[in-house]
Scaffold this motif. Sequence first.
Motif, mmCIF file in Angstrom:
data_model
loop_
_atom_site.group_PDB
_atom_site.id
_atom_site.type_symbol
_atom_site.label_atom_id
_atom_site.label_comp_id
_atom_site.label_asym_id
_atom_site.label_seq_id
_atom_site.Cartn_x
_atom_site.Cartn_y
_atom_site.Cartn_z
ATOM 1 N N GLY A 19 19.065 -9.122 -50.965
ATOM 2 C CA GLY A 19 20.355 -9.174 -51.647
ATOM 3 C C GLY A 19 21.489 -9.486 -50.683
ATOM 4 N N ILE A 20 21.196 -9.529 -49.382
ATOM 5 C CA ILE A 20 22.248 -9.845 -48.410
ATOM 6 C C ILE A 20 22.691 -11.285 -48.618
ATOM 7 C CG2 ILE A 20 22.650 -10.286 -45.948
ATOM 8 C CD1 ILE A 20 21.029 -7.766 -45.353
ATOM 9 N N GLY A 21 23.999 -11.505 -48.595
ATOM 10 C CA GLY A 21 24.529 -12.842 -48.812
ATOM 11 C C GLY A 21 25.477 -12.866 -49.989
ATOM 12 N N ASP A 22 25.496 -11.845 -50.796
ATOM 13 C CA ASP A 22 26.492 -11.750 -51.859
ATOM 14 C C ASP A 22 27.638 -10.873 -51.406
ATOM 15 O OD1 ASP A 22 25.688 -13.283 -54.232
ATOM 16 O OD2 ASP A 22 23.856 -12.098 -54.026
ATOM 17 N N ASP A 23 28.748 -10.926 -52.140
ATOM 18 C CA ASP A 23 29.923 -10.145 -51.748
ATOM 19 C C ASP A 23 29.685 -8.650 -51.886
ATOM 20 O OD1 ASP A 23 31.813 -12.131 -50.940
ATOM 21 O OD2 ASP A 23 31.742 -12.845 -52.998
ATOM 22 N N CYS A 24 28.901 -8.273 -52.873
ATOM 23 C CA CYS A 24 28.568 -6.860 -53.040
ATOM 24 C C CYS A 24 27.051 -6.728 -53.138
ATOM 25 C CB CYS A 24 29.136 -6.302 -54.345
ATOM 26 S SG CYS A 24 30.917 -6.184 -54.376
ATOM 27 N N ILE A 35 20.713 -3.579 -47.326
ATOM 28 C CA ILE A 35 21.225 -4.384 -48.442
ATOM 29 C C ILE A 35 22.610 -4.984 -48.174
ATOM 30 C CG2 ILE A 35 19.884 -3.173 -50.208
ATOM 31 C CD1 ILE A 35 22.573 -1.706 -50.885
ATOM 32 N N GLY A 36 23.160 -4.769 -46.973
ATOM 33 C CA GLY A 36 24.457 -5.383 -46.702
ATOM 34 C C GLY A 36 25.082 -4.783 -45.471
ATOM 35 N N GLY A 37 26.285 -5.250 -45.155
ATOM 36 C CA GLY A 37 26.957 -4.725 -43.981
ATOM 37 C C GLY A 37 28.112 -5.608 -43.570
ATOM 38 N N ASP A 38 28.478 -5.524 -42.317
ATOM 39 C CA ASP A 38 29.570 -6.324 -41.790
ATOM 40 C C ASP A 38 29.288 -6.572 -40.317
ATOM 41 O OD1 ASP A 38 31.874 -7.757 -42.125
ATOM 42 O OD2 ASP A 38 33.215 -6.047 -41.827
ATOM 43 N N THR A 39 29.702 -7.732 -39.819
ATOM 44 C CA THR A 39 29.453 -8.076 -38.424
ATOM 45 C C THR A 39 30.750 -8.548 -37.810
ATOM 46 O OG1 THR A 39 27.208 -8.717 -39.031
ATOM 47 C CG2 THR A 39 28.021 -9.513 -36.913
ATOM 48 N N THR A 40 31.196 -7.861 -36.753
ATOM 49 C CA THR A 40 32.492 -8.176 -36.156
ATOM 50 C C THR A 40 32.380 -8.162 -34.640
ATOM 51 O OG1 THR A 40 33.026 -5.827 -36.349
ATOM 52 C CG2 THR A 40 33.910 -7.255 -38.052
ATOM 53 N N SER A 72 26.671 -18.860 -35.053
ATOM 54 C CA SER A 72 27.782 -18.379 -35.886
ATOM 55 C C SER A 72 27.468 -16.992 -36.421
ATOM 56 C CB SER A 72 27.995 -19.331 -37.065
ATOM 57 O OG SER A 72 26.967 -19.118 -38.013
ATOM 58 N N GLU A 73 28.522 -16.324 -36.919
ATOM 59 C CA GLU A 73 28.362 -15.001 -37.528
ATOM 60 C C GLU A 73 27.292 -15.037 -38.626
ATOM 61 O OE1 GLU A 73 32.110 -13.660 -39.140
ATOM 62 O OE2 GLU A 73 31.062 -12.482 -40.669
ATOM 63 N N PHE A 74 27.325 -16.121 -39.423
ATOM 64 C CA PHE A 74 26.409 -16.163 -40.571
ATOM 65 C C PHE A 74 24.968 -16.393 -40.138
ATOM 66 C CE2 PHE A 74 30.625 -17.680 -42.006
ATOM 67 C CZ PHE A 74 30.952 -16.522 -42.684
ATOM 68 N N CYS A 113 27.175 -1.797 -40.404
ATOM 69 C CA CYS A 113 28.353 -2.460 -39.868
ATOM 70 C C CYS A 113 28.240 -2.424 -38.353
ATOM 71 C CB CYS A 113 29.634 -1.754 -40.309
ATOM 72 S SG CYS A 113 29.804 -1.788 -42.098
ATOM 73 N N ILE A 114 28.217 -3.605 -37.757
ATOM 74 C CA ILE A 114 27.998 -3.662 -36.316
ATOM 75 C C ILE A 114 29.108 -4.465 -35.644
ATOM 76 C CG2 ILE A 114 26.326 -5.562 -36.602
ATOM 77 C CD1 ILE A 114 24.831 -4.265 -34.193
ATOM 78 N N THR A 115 29.681 -3.893 -34.603
ATOM 79 C CA THR A 115 30.698 -4.572 -33.809
ATOM 80 C C THR A 115 30.099 -4.835 -32.435
ATOM 81 O OG1 THR A 115 32.380 -3.330 -34.998
ATOM 82 C CG2 THR A 115 33.074 -4.417 -32.979
ATOM 83 N N LEU A 125 23.765 -15.468 -37.331
ATOM 84 C CA LEU A 125 23.351 -14.209 -36.693
ATOM 85 C C LEU A 125 22.865 -13.207 -37.749
ATOM 86 C CD1 LEU A 125 25.546 -12.451 -33.998
ATOM 87 C CD2 LEU A 125 24.507 -11.165 -35.848
ATOM 88 N N ILE A 126 23.649 -13.061 -38.820
ATOM 89 C CA ILE A 126 23.258 -12.135 -39.896
ATOM 90 C C ILE A 126 21.919 -12.566 -40.470
ATOM 91 C CG2 ILE A 126 23.867 -11.329 -42.219
ATOM 92 C CD1 ILE A 126 26.858 -11.782 -41.343
ATOM 93 N N ASP A 127 21.819 -13.890 -40.678
ATOM 94 C CA ASP A 127 20.618 -14.431 -41.270
ATOM 95 C C ASP A 127 19.401 -14.169 -40.383
ATOM 96 O OD1 ASP A 127 19.929 -15.770 -43.605
ATOM 97 O OD2 ASP A 127 19.312 -17.492 -42.361
HETATM 98 P P1 ADP Z 1 32.550 -10.890 -46.573
HETATM 99 O O1 ADP Z 1 33.175 -12.146 -46.027
HETATM 100 O O2 ADP Z 1 32.565 -10.790 -48.037
HETATM 101 O O3 ADP Z 1 33.023 -9.666 -45.862
HETATM 102 P P2 ADP Z 1 30.464 -11.206 -44.783
HETATM 103 O O4 ADP Z 1 30.611 -12.605 -44.375
HETATM 104 O O5 ADP Z 1 31.001 -10.152 -43.891
HETATM 105 O O6 ADP Z 1 31.006 -11.040 -46.238
HETATM 106 O O7 ADP Z 1 28.940 -10.910 -45.001
HETATM 107 C C1 ADP Z 1 28.102 -11.824 -45.667
HETATM 108 C C2 ADP Z 1 26.902 -11.089 -46.210
HETATM 109 O O8 ADP Z 1 26.143 -10.582 -45.137
HETATM 110 C C3 ADP Z 1 27.259 -9.902 -47.086
HETATM 111 O O9 ADP Z 1 26.272 -9.812 -48.110
HETATM 112 C C4 ADP Z 1 27.145 -8.739 -46.155
HETATM 113 O O10 ADP Z 1 26.808 -7.551 -46.849
HETATM 114 C C5 ADP Z 1 26.021 -9.180 -45.234
HETATM 115 N N1 ADP Z 1 26.113 -8.647 -43.863
HETATM 116 C C6 ADP Z 1 27.072 -8.878 -42.933
HETATM 117 N N2 ADP Z 1 26.815 -8.260 -41.763
HETATM 118 C C7 ADP Z 1 25.645 -7.595 -41.955
HETATM 119 C C8 ADP Z 1 24.840 -6.757 -41.144
HETATM 120 N N3 ADP Z 1 25.166 -6.455 -39.875
HETATM 121 N N4 ADP Z 1 23.702 -6.248 -41.684
HETATM 122 C C9 ADP Z 1 23.367 -6.511 -42.951
HETATM 123 N N5 ADP Z 1 24.055 -7.309 -43.770
HETATM 124 C C10 ADP Z 1 25.193 -7.845 -43.298
#
Ligand code: ADP
Length: 292
Positions: free
Chosen positions: A17-22, A110-115, A2-4, A80-82, A6-8
Amino acid sequence: MSEFALIDRYFSRKGSGIGDDCAIVNVPTGFQLALSTDTLIEGVHFAKDANPVNVGYKSLAVSLSDLASCGARPDHATLCITLPQHDENWLSAFSRGFFECADAFGVKLIGGDTTKGSLSITVQAHGFVKIGAALLRSGARAGDAICVTGTLGTAALGLRDSGTNGAPRLHRPTPRVEAGQALVDVATSAIDISDGFHQDLNHILTQSTVGADIWLDKLPIATSVTKALAVQAALSGGDDYELCFTVPQNRLGILESINATEVGVIKEGTGCRLIDADGKIAEHDTKGYQHF
Ligand code: ADP
Ligand code: MG
Protein backbone atom coordinates in the motif's frame (compact mmCIF):
# COMPACT_ATOMS: atom_id res chain seq x y z
CA MET A 1 19.15 8.19 -5.79
CA SER A 2 15.94 10.24 -5.42
CA GLU A 3 13.75 10.15 -2.32
CA PHE A 4 11.18 8.09 -4.21
CA ALA A 5 13.67 5.58 -5.56
CA LEU A 6 15.06 5.19 -2.05
CA ILE A 7 11.62 4.47 -0.57
CA ASP A 8 10.94 2.07 -3.38
CA ARG A 9 14.22 0.21 -3.00
CA TYR A 10 14.41 -0.12 0.77
CA PHE A 11 10.94 0.20 2.22
CA SER A 12 8.12 -0.74 -0.15
CA ARG A 13 7.24 -4.33 -0.58
CA LYS A 14 4.66 -5.65 -3.03
CA GLY A 15 1.08 -5.10 -1.88
CA SER A 16 2.10 -2.97 1.11
CA GLY A 17 0.00 0.00 0.00
CA ILE A 18 3.04 2.29 0.13
CA GLY A 19 2.82 4.93 -2.58
CA ASP A 20 -0.57 6.39 -1.77
CA ASP A 21 -1.13 9.55 0.26
CA CYS A 22 -2.72 7.61 3.08
CA ALA A 23 -2.53 4.04 4.23
CA ILE A 24 -6.04 2.61 4.58
CA VAL A 25 -6.64 0.11 7.35
CA ASN A 26 -9.64 -1.98 8.41
CA VAL A 27 -10.05 -2.59 12.12
CA PRO A 28 -11.63 -6.04 12.55
CA THR A 29 -15.16 -6.01 14.04
CA GLY A 30 -15.08 -6.26 17.81
CA PHE A 31 -11.54 -4.88 18.11
CA GLN A 32 -9.96 -1.54 18.96
CA LEU A 33 -6.84 -0.02 17.47
CA ALA A 34 -3.87 0.16 19.86
CA LEU A 35 -1.08 2.46 18.70
CA SER A 36 2.28 3.52 19.98
CA THR A 37 5.07 5.75 18.67
CA ASP A 38 8.75 5.74 19.62
CA THR A 39 11.66 7.80 18.37
CA LEU A 40 15.27 6.59 18.30
CA ILE A 41 17.91 9.31 17.98
CA GLU A 42 21.54 8.73 17.07
CA GLY A 43 23.75 9.56 20.04
CA VAL A 44 20.85 9.16 22.50
CA HIS A 45 19.26 5.77 21.84
CA PHE A 46 22.03 4.22 19.79
CA ALA A 47 25.71 5.01 19.19
CA LYS A 48 27.00 6.64 16.02
CA ASP A 49 28.79 3.41 15.07
CA ALA A 50 25.86 1.12 16.00
CA ASN A 51 25.22 -1.79 13.64
CA PRO A 52 22.38 -0.55 11.37
CA VAL A 53 20.82 -4.03 11.25
CA ASN A 54 20.28 -3.80 15.01
CA VAL A 55 19.06 -0.20 14.81
CA GLY A 56 16.45 -1.30 12.26
CA TYR A 57 15.38 -4.25 14.39
CA LYS A 58 15.19 -2.28 17.63
CA SER A 59 13.34 0.69 16.10
CA LEU A 60 10.33 -1.57 15.51
CA ALA A 61 10.83 -3.90 18.49
CA VAL A 62 10.46 -1.12 21.08
CA SER A 63 7.05 -0.11 19.69
CA LEU A 64 5.92 -3.74 19.55
CA SER A 65 6.86 -3.97 23.23
CA ASP A 66 4.35 -1.18 23.94
CA LEU A 67 1.65 -3.06 22.01
CA ALA A 68 2.55 -6.21 23.96
CA SER A 69 2.08 -4.47 27.30
CA CYS A 70 -1.45 -3.49 26.26
CA GLY A 71 -2.20 -7.05 25.15
CA ALA A 72 -2.58 -6.02 21.51
CA ARG A 73 -1.78 -8.18 18.49
CA PRO A 74 0.62 -6.18 16.27
CA ASP A 75 -0.58 -5.67 12.71
CA HIS A 76 1.18 -2.85 10.87
CA ALA A 77 3.55 0.08 11.29
CA THR A 78 4.74 3.35 9.77
CA LEU A 79 8.36 4.46 9.60
CA CYS A 80 9.56 8.08 9.55
CA ILE A 81 13.27 8.26 8.92
CA THR A 82 15.53 11.31 8.79
CA LEU A 83 18.92 10.66 7.22
CA PRO A 84 21.98 12.95 6.97
CA GLN A 85 22.93 11.42 3.63
CA HIS A 86 22.02 8.62 1.34
CA ASP A 87 24.25 5.74 2.43
CA GLU A 88 23.35 2.53 0.55
CA ASN A 89 25.13 0.19 2.96
CA TRP A 90 23.54 1.73 6.01
CA LEU A 91 20.07 1.82 4.49
CA SER A 92 20.11 -1.69 3.18
CA ALA A 93 21.31 -3.04 6.56
CA PHE A 94 18.76 -0.92 8.45
CA SER A 95 15.90 -2.09 6.27
CA ARG A 96 17.04 -5.73 6.62
CA GLY A 97 16.91 -5.43 10.44
CA PHE A 98 13.56 -3.63 10.35
CA PHE A 99 11.93 -6.29 8.17
CA GLU A 100 13.52 -9.10 10.18
CA CYS A 101 11.60 -7.85 13.21
CA ALA A 102 8.48 -7.09 11.12
CA ASP A 103 8.42 -10.61 9.70
CA ALA A 104 9.05 -12.23 13.08
CA PHE A 105 5.88 -10.59 14.45
CA GLY A 106 3.69 -10.47 11.33
CA VAL A 107 3.85 -6.68 10.97
CA LYS A 108 3.32 -4.93 7.61
CA LEU A 109 5.09 -1.63 6.85
CA ILE A 110 2.31 0.48 5.33
CA GLY A 111 3.77 3.98 5.05
CA GLY A 112 6.04 6.62 6.47
CA ASP A 113 8.11 9.65 5.61
CA THR A 114 11.69 10.13 4.44
CA THR A 115 13.55 13.36 5.11
CA LYS A 116 17.10 14.74 5.28
CA GLY A 117 18.68 15.86 8.56
CA SER A 118 20.32 14.40 11.69
CA LEU A 119 19.75 10.66 11.92
CA SER A 120 16.50 9.89 13.71
CA ILE A 121 13.91 7.16 13.37
CA THR A 122 10.27 7.25 14.45
CA VAL A 123 8.14 4.14 14.23
CA GLN A 124 4.43 4.03 14.90
CA ALA A 125 3.12 0.52 15.43
CA HIS A 126 -0.56 -0.38 15.36
CA GLY A 127 -2.23 -3.48 16.72
CA PHE A 128 -5.67 -4.80 17.55
CA VAL A 129 -7.14 -5.63 20.92
CA LYS A 130 -10.65 -6.83 21.83
CA ILE A 131 -12.94 -3.91 22.69
CA GLY A 132 -12.48 -2.94 26.34
CA ALA A 133 -9.84 -5.63 26.98
CA ALA A 134 -6.63 -3.56 26.64
CA LEU A 135 -4.26 -3.91 29.61
CA LEU A 136 -3.69 -0.53 31.26
CA ARG A 137 -1.47 0.79 34.05
CA SER A 138 -4.42 1.74 36.22
CA GLY A 139 -6.03 -1.60 37.13
CA ALA A 140 -3.80 -2.99 39.94
CA ARG A 141 -5.64 -3.80 43.22
CA ALA A 142 -4.31 -4.51 46.73
CA GLY A 143 -3.50 -8.22 47.04
CA ASP A 144 -2.67 -8.73 43.35
CA ALA A 145 0.59 -10.55 42.64
CA ILE A 146 3.30 -8.54 40.83
CA CYS A 147 5.03 -10.52 38.09
CA VAL A 148 7.67 -9.96 35.41
CA THR A 149 8.50 -11.89 32.25
CA GLY A 150 12.00 -13.16 31.45
CA THR A 151 14.99 -11.81 33.39
CA LEU A 152 15.76 -8.29 34.57
CA GLY A 153 18.89 -6.17 34.25
CA THR A 154 20.55 -8.16 31.48
CA ALA A 155 20.55 -5.30 28.98
CA ALA A 156 22.00 -2.90 31.56
CA LEU A 157 24.73 -5.37 32.44
CA GLY A 158 25.50 -5.68 28.74
CA LEU A 159 26.23 -1.95 28.75
CA ARG A 160 28.88 -2.43 31.41
CA ASP A 161 30.32 -5.66 30.12
CA SER A 162 29.84 -6.76 26.54
CA GLY A 163 30.90 -10.28 27.62
CA THR A 164 27.53 -11.00 29.23
CA ASN A 165 24.49 -11.87 27.15
CA GLY A 166 23.18 -8.38 27.81
CA ALA A 167 24.68 -7.01 24.61
CA PRO A 168 22.25 -8.84 22.27
CA ARG A 169 19.44 -8.03 24.70
CA LEU A 170 20.33 -4.35 24.56
CA HIS A 171 20.59 -4.13 20.79
CA ARG A 172 17.84 -6.60 19.86
CA PRO A 173 15.20 -6.66 22.55
CA THR A 174 12.49 -9.31 22.23
CA PRO A 175 9.06 -7.73 22.60
CA ARG A 176 6.91 -10.04 24.73
CA VAL A 177 4.06 -10.04 22.26
CA GLU A 178 2.73 -13.53 23.01
CA ALA A 179 2.86 -13.07 26.77
CA GLY A 180 0.99 -9.77 26.45
CA GLN A 181 -1.85 -11.39 24.53
CA ALA A 182 -2.00 -14.29 27.01
CA LEU A 183 -2.51 -11.76 29.80
CA VAL A 184 -5.68 -10.24 28.29
CA ASP A 185 -8.65 -11.04 30.59
CA VAL A 186 -6.15 -12.25 33.24
CA ALA A 187 -3.85 -9.37 34.28
CA THR A 188 -5.28 -6.34 36.07
CA SER A 189 -2.49 -4.01 34.85
CA ALA A 190 0.65 -4.15 32.73
CA ILE A 191 3.58 -2.03 31.55
CA ASP A 192 6.68 -2.79 29.52
CA ILE A 193 9.97 -2.32 31.33
CA SER A 194 12.00 0.09 29.22
CA ASP A 195 13.42 2.50 31.83
CA GLY A 196 14.09 0.17 34.80
CA PHE A 197 11.72 -2.20 36.65
CA HIS A 198 11.38 -0.06 39.78
CA GLN A 199 10.59 3.16 37.91
CA ASP A 200 8.18 1.45 35.51
CA LEU A 201 6.39 -0.43 38.30
CA ASN A 202 5.95 2.93 39.99
CA HIS A 203 3.91 4.11 36.99
CA ILE A 204 1.49 1.24 37.70
CA LEU A 205 1.40 2.12 41.41
CA THR A 206 0.72 5.81 40.78
CA GLN A 207 -1.94 5.23 38.15
CA SER A 208 -3.63 2.53 40.23
CA THR A 209 -3.21 4.49 43.53
CA VAL A 210 -1.70 1.51 45.33
CA GLY A 211 1.64 0.56 46.91
CA ALA A 212 3.82 -2.55 46.60
CA ASP A 213 6.22 -4.91 48.34
CA ILE A 214 8.99 -6.31 46.13
CA TRP A 215 10.83 -9.44 47.31
CA LEU A 216 14.42 -8.87 46.22
CA ASP A 217 15.39 -12.55 46.44
CA LYS A 218 12.60 -13.44 43.97
CA LEU A 219 13.80 -11.11 41.20
CA PRO A 220 14.77 -13.08 38.06
CA ILE A 221 18.34 -11.81 37.70
CA ALA A 222 21.38 -12.58 35.59
CA THR A 223 23.57 -15.19 37.27
CA SER A 224 26.78 -14.19 35.53
CA VAL A 225 27.62 -11.33 37.90
CA THR A 226 27.66 -10.73 41.67
CA LYS A 227 24.24 -10.73 43.30
CA ALA A 228 24.41 -7.12 44.51
CA LEU A 229 25.23 -5.87 41.02
CA ALA A 230 22.54 -8.07 39.46
CA VAL A 231 19.86 -6.83 41.89
CA GLN A 232 20.85 -3.23 41.25
CA ALA A 233 20.66 -3.76 37.47
CA ALA A 234 17.32 -5.57 37.83
CA LEU A 235 15.80 -2.67 39.76
CA SER A 236 17.05 0.26 37.74
CA GLY A 237 18.63 -0.94 34.48
CA GLY A 238 16.89 0.20 31.29
CA ASP A 239 16.18 -1.53 27.97
CA ASP A 240 14.91 -4.87 29.29
CA TYR A 241 11.63 -4.72 27.35
CA GLU A 242 10.16 -7.37 29.63
CA LEU A 243 6.57 -6.99 30.87
CA CYS A 244 5.65 -6.13 34.45
CA PHE A 245 2.04 -7.02 35.25
CA THR A 246 -0.31 -7.66 38.13
CA VAL A 247 -2.72 -10.60 38.47
CA PRO A 248 -5.26 -11.57 41.10
CA GLN A 249 -3.89 -14.42 43.31
CA ASN A 250 -6.40 -16.89 41.84
CA ARG A 251 -5.06 -16.26 38.30
CA LEU A 252 -1.40 -17.03 39.07
CA GLY A 253 -1.80 -20.24 37.05
CA ILE A 254 -1.01 -18.07 34.00
CA LEU A 255 2.66 -18.27 35.02
CA GLU A 256 2.65 -21.89 33.85
CA SER A 257 1.94 -20.85 30.26
CA ILE A 258 4.23 -17.79 29.96
CA ASN A 259 7.82 -17.42 31.12
CA ALA A 260 7.25 -15.11 34.09
CA THR A 261 8.05 -14.88 37.81
CA GLU A 262 6.08 -13.62 40.82
CA VAL A 263 8.22 -10.94 42.49
CA GLY A 264 5.94 -9.15 44.95
CA VAL A 265 2.48 -8.06 45.95
CA ILE A 266 0.33 -4.95 45.57
CA LYS A 267 -0.44 -3.19 48.89
CA GLU A 268 -2.89 -0.54 49.92
CA GLY A 269 -1.38 2.92 50.27
CA THR A 270 1.49 4.32 48.23
CA GLY A 271 5.16 3.68 47.53
CA CYS A 272 7.22 0.60 46.89
CA ARG A 273 9.03 -1.27 49.69
CA LEU A 274 11.99 -3.49 48.86
CA ILE A 275 12.07 -6.57 51.10
CA ASP A 276 15.24 -8.66 51.46
CA ALA A 277 15.50 -12.42 52.04
CA ASP A 278 15.03 -12.14 55.84
CA GLY A 279 11.96 -9.97 55.49
CA LYS A 280 13.74 -6.70 56.31
CA ILE A 281 13.20 -3.51 54.36
CA ALA A 282 16.20 -2.85 52.09
CA GLU A 283 17.56 0.36 50.56
CA HIS A 284 18.66 0.55 46.94
CA ASP A 285 19.41 3.19 44.38
CA THR A 286 16.41 2.72 42.14
CA LYS A 287 16.58 5.69 39.82
CA GLY A 288 15.70 4.60 36.28
CA TYR A 289 16.40 6.33 32.99
CA GLN A 290 14.94 9.79 32.33
CA HIS A 291 15.59 12.07 29.37
CA PHE A 292 15.19 15.32 31.31
P1 ADP B 1 3.74 12.76 0.72
O1 ADP B 1 4.39 13.62 -0.33
O2 ADP B 1 2.29 12.62 0.58
O3 ADP B 1 4.19 13.12 2.10
P2 ADP B 1 5.80 10.94 0.45
O4 ADP B 1 6.39 11.33 -0.83
O5 ADP B 1 6.45 11.40 1.70
O6 ADP B 1 4.28 11.30 0.44
O7 ADP B 1 5.73 9.37 0.51
C1 ADP B 1 5.31 8.61 -0.61
C2 ADP B 1 4.82 7.27 -0.13
O8 ADP B 1 5.89 6.56 0.45
C3 ADP B 1 3.74 7.36 0.93
O9 ADP B 1 2.84 6.27 0.72
C4 ADP B 1 4.49 7.17 2.21
O10 ADP B 1 3.67 6.60 3.21
C5 ADP B 1 5.59 6.22 1.79
N1 ADP B 1 6.85 6.38 2.55
C6 ADP B 1 7.68 7.45 2.60
N2 ADP B 1 8.76 7.22 3.37
C7 ADP B 1 8.62 5.95 3.83
C8 ADP B 1 9.39 5.12 4.69
N3 ADP B 1 10.54 5.53 5.23
N4 ADP B 1 8.92 3.87 4.95
C9 ADP B 1 7.76 3.45 4.44
N5 ADP B 1 6.99 4.16 3.61
C10 ADP B 1 7.39 5.41 3.31
MG1 MG C 1 5.91 12.93 3.00
